[in-house]
Enzyme design. Structure first.
Site, PDB file in Angstrom:
ATOM      1  N   ASN A   1       3.768   0.150   0.930  1.00  0.00           N
ATOM      2  CA  ASN A   1       2.461   0.347   0.317  1.00  0.00           C
ATOM      3  C   ASN A   1       1.411  -0.478   1.052  1.00  0.00           C
ATOM      4  O   ASN A   1       1.189  -0.243   2.242  1.00  0.00           O
ATOM      5  CB  ASN A   1       2.483   0.143  -1.205  1.00  0.00           C
ATOM      6  CG  ASN A   1       3.041  -1.155  -1.699  1.00  0.00           C
ATOM      7  OD1 ASN A   1       4.245  -1.411  -1.582  1.00  0.00           O
ATOM      8  ND2 ASN A   1       2.205  -1.986  -2.295  1.00  0.00           N
ATOM      9  N   ASP A   2       0.748  -1.419   0.430  1.00  0.00           N
ATOM     10  CA  ASP A   2      -0.483  -2.008   0.957  1.00  0.00           C
ATOM     11  C   ASP A   2      -0.356  -2.573   2.371  1.00  0.00           C
ATOM     12  O   ASP A   2       0.607  -3.288   2.678  1.00  0.00           O
ATOM     13  CB  ASP A   2      -0.943  -3.168   0.073  1.00  0.00           C
ATOM     14  CG  ASP A   2      -1.058  -2.814  -1.386  1.00  0.00           C
ATOM     15  OD1 ASP A   2      -0.767  -1.669  -1.743  1.00  0.00           O
ATOM     16  OD2 ASP A   2      -1.439  -3.696  -2.168  1.00  0.00           O
ATOM     17  N   PRO A   3      -1.372  -2.345   3.220  1.00  0.00           N
ATOM     18  CA  PRO A   3      -1.497  -3.157   4.435  1.00  0.00           C
ATOM     19  C   PRO A   3      -1.808  -4.590   4.034  1.00  0.00           C
ATOM     20  O   PRO A   3      -2.571  -4.836   3.097  1.00  0.00           O
ATOM     21  CB  PRO A   3      -2.666  -2.507   5.189  1.00  0.00           C
ATOM     22  CG  PRO A   3      -3.435  -1.768   4.149  1.00  0.00           C
ATOM     23  CD  PRO A   3      -2.465  -1.374   3.082  1.00  0.00           C
TER      24      PRO A   3
ATOM     25  N   THR B   1       0.614  -8.612  -1.729  1.00  0.00           N
ATOM     26  CA  THR B   1      -0.454  -8.447  -0.748  1.00  0.00           C
ATOM     27  C   THR B   1      -1.204  -9.747  -0.474  1.00  0.00           C
ATOM     28  O   THR B   1      -1.387 -10.577  -1.359  1.00  0.00           O
ATOM     29  CB  THR B   1      -1.433  -7.376  -1.248  1.00  0.00           C
ATOM     30  OG1 THR B   1      -0.691  -6.186  -1.540  1.00  0.00           O
ATOM     31  CG2 THR B   1      -2.487  -7.054  -0.210  1.00  0.00           C
TER      32      THR B   1
END
Length: 599
Positions: free
Chosen positions: A77-79, A138
């Site tokens: 998922n998230d960078p 993140t």
């Protein structure tokens, strides 16, 4: 409820007889579906086709992208913490080592010299301390003085409270920075102040230096029921103190995830380094991930008060500016010191079913990295794919001087319709037929795209591209524009309509859309660039004013292996195409498990 609309091909003989009267020598249009009066339109009102009874193997590798960033397998998922350091680009990302569903999150890590081809490394951060045993979530990277990168990230502790933690590279002489050492005093931040929500405190930003020489960073959170980017200060990046007030907060929205805060000069597509002095005339962008989309505000950062002051205060968050109007979330930007630009990535999740993801063995990808800058009028951010992606272009096709009348289709041949980059300029022959604009449409442009689909003729538009189209048009995706006249300006609606993108059952197939202002009295051309990468489609309208990322799973991709791309017009006003260029896109080497061991 808007009806679904279909393309319907005429029999070959009918096409041949009808095409004989067309007076367009430079190319051949394919007219479809006529009325009794002999007028032709390529759209026909029809019932939506039934989904296929037999699913065409969602485990097929045909839906795996060829040049987007994604791991070889499993969930992402998230960078998190993208950076450029000592000649190498680093992309960290939320990753599940154990399967294609969310859970057991660690920091995946890949490196590149060109933002196109990537080497996958061992995870940079894993869940192995009390402050991150529930997940390494993140965060961001900041380059400290002396060229020392530092990761700050959210950890879920043993009580499932969210904390902020720090890690440094074990060996800065390693060009890949493979190993990271967590700080002994982790967590450096806890949600232990009155009014803070212990499970809504995450996603720290890249740090920046204030006028007092101290570091600042923002963390997404909830404070006394308000959504905010909470502000913290530090002299050494290890010991942090909360500032009494957030730079900006809002009491009418859900928790702000993945905040991003950066400076930009209007009209300058070069980026600004937050660790350096910010020049006069610069504005700031405050981005937040909320309501399943990425929104932002443009304003001024008051250095003395550590406050962000938006240029326009809008209470209704439906009217906040959008980074992307499609499947795009948790974006993260960084300053690329190699080329003096700011680059942003977003996460594009799957829109098929969890069972499909289990069968495929993978889920999630990152959008093509985009250069991001502030428009000359200072009102919005513009985005465009980084120039490096053009290195994958091959087999260039060009057409000039096309004219598209109402109902015309022009097929863009000799490119791979599943892996393509298409750039097209539309020039309006007249703006007199623009229909009136209703400001209420701004509240829900997706609804308007669904109600006024590409099959509904308008004054100016719809015109654009039909992509990933099957031979009989029962599957296709439409990316198009409509032009409206407001009191003192023109408004352009850009749509990406997926409602007929696939016959497969169990998919999300919305119609995405967003508006942008355009000075059509001075400039009659509207540009569209669409990158097609199997199950991922990214479109950029009006020079990057509106961006739409879509995930599509056409059965034709898995079953037939052949599709079509068309330019079209279904508006009353004729539209010229002074330039159309298209390329087949080669496959990049992205985190392959075998066969690529060095940059």
């Amino acid at each position: 409820m808007a009806q679904a609309w279909a393309f319907l091909l005429l029999p070959a003989l009918a096409l041949a007889s009808y095409a004989s009267h067309l007076l367009l020598p430079a190319y051949i249009t394919t007219p479809l579906c006529g009325g009794g009066d002999g007028a032709r339109s390529f759209f026909l009102c029809a019932q939506a086709p039934k989904d296929q009874d037999q699913d065409p193997s969602p485990a097929s590798t045909m839906y795996k992208t060829a040049f987007h960033f994604q791991p070889a397998k499993n969930w992402m998922n998230d960078p998190s913490g993208p950076m450029y350091f000592n000649g190498i680009y680093h992309e960290f990302y939320q990753y599940n080592l154990n399967g294609p569903i969310f859970g057991d999150i660690v920091w995946g890590h890949s490196v590149s010299t060109d933002l196109v081809n990537w080497i996958g490394l061992e995870p940079a951060l894993v869940r192995d301390t009390p402050s991150d045993i529930d997940g390494c979530w993140t965060g961001s990277v900041t380059i400290l003085p002396g060229g020392k990168p530092v990761i700050i990230y959210t950890g879920g502790n043993i009580d499932q409270h969210q904390t902020q933690n720090i890690a440094f590279p074990k060996n800065r002489s390693d060009p890949y920075l493979r190993e990271w050492i967590k700080a002994a005093n982790n967590p450096v931040l806890r949600p232990d102040e009155p009014g803070m929500n212990v499970i809504e405190f995450r996603d720290p930003t890249t740090g920046w230096i204030g006028p007092d020489g101290h570091w600042r960073m923002a963390v997404g959170g909830e404070l006394n029921g308000y959504s905010a980017a909470l502000l913290y200060k530090s002299e050494d990046f290890l010991n942090w103190t909360k500032v009494d007030h957030p730079p900006y907060s809002h009491n009418g929205s859900n928790m702000w995830e993945c905040p991003d805060f950066f400076a930009a000069l209007p009209g300058n597509n070069g980026g600004l380094d937050l660790s350096a002095a910010i020049p006069q005339g610069a504005k700031h962008a405050l981005k937040m991930s909320v309501d399943s989309v990425d929104k932002y505000m443009i304003g001024v950062y008051d250095l003395q008060r550590d406050a962000f002051v938006p240029d326009n205060v809008v209470d209704d968050r439906r009217l906040w500016l959008r980074m992307d109007y499609g499947t795009f979330y948790a974006s993260k930007s960084f300053f690329d010191s190699k080329k003096g630009r700011r680059i942003v990535w977003g996460w594009s999740g799957e829109t098929d079913s969890p069972s499909d993801d289990l069968a495929k063995g993978w889920a999630g990808l990152h959008t093509i990295p985009r250069t991001i800058w502030l428009a000359a009028d200072g009102k919005q951010l513009l985005q465009w794919p980084v120039e490096e992606i053009e290195s994958l272009r091959t087999n260039e096709i060009n057409h000039q001087g096309l004219e598209l009348n109402k109902g015309d289709l022009f097929e863009i041949k000799e490119v791979d319709a599943f892996q393509a980059d298409v750039e097209i300029d539309f020039e309006l022959a007249s703006i007199d037929e623009a229909e009136p604009f209703d400001p209420s449409w701004l509240l829900d442009p997706e609804k308007h795209c669904g109600e006024a689909g590409a099959s509904v003729p308008g004054g100016i538009g719809p015109f654009g591209l039909v992509i990933l189209a099957s031979d009989n048009m029962d599957e296709h995706t439409e990316v198009y524009f409509r032009v409206y006249k407001s009191q003192e300006k023109y408004m352009v609606l850009m749509c990406s309509d997926l409602r007929r993108s696939s016959l497969r059952p169990g998919l999300e197939k919305p119609a995405y859309g967003g508006f942008f202002e355009f000075d059509l009295a001075k400039e009659r051309k509207i540009s569209l660039r669409t990158l097609i990468d199997r199950s991922a489609v990214e479109s950029f309208g009006g020079g990057g004013r509106v961006c739409i990322t879509s995930r599509v799973y056409p059965a034709v991709l898995a079953n037939v292996g052949r599709a079509h791309i068309y330019a079209f017009n279904n508006g009353n006003a004729m539209v010229r195409v002074p330039q159309l260029s298209a390329w087949t896109m080669r496959k990049a080497q992205v985190n392959v498990e075998k066969g690529w061991s060095a940059i």
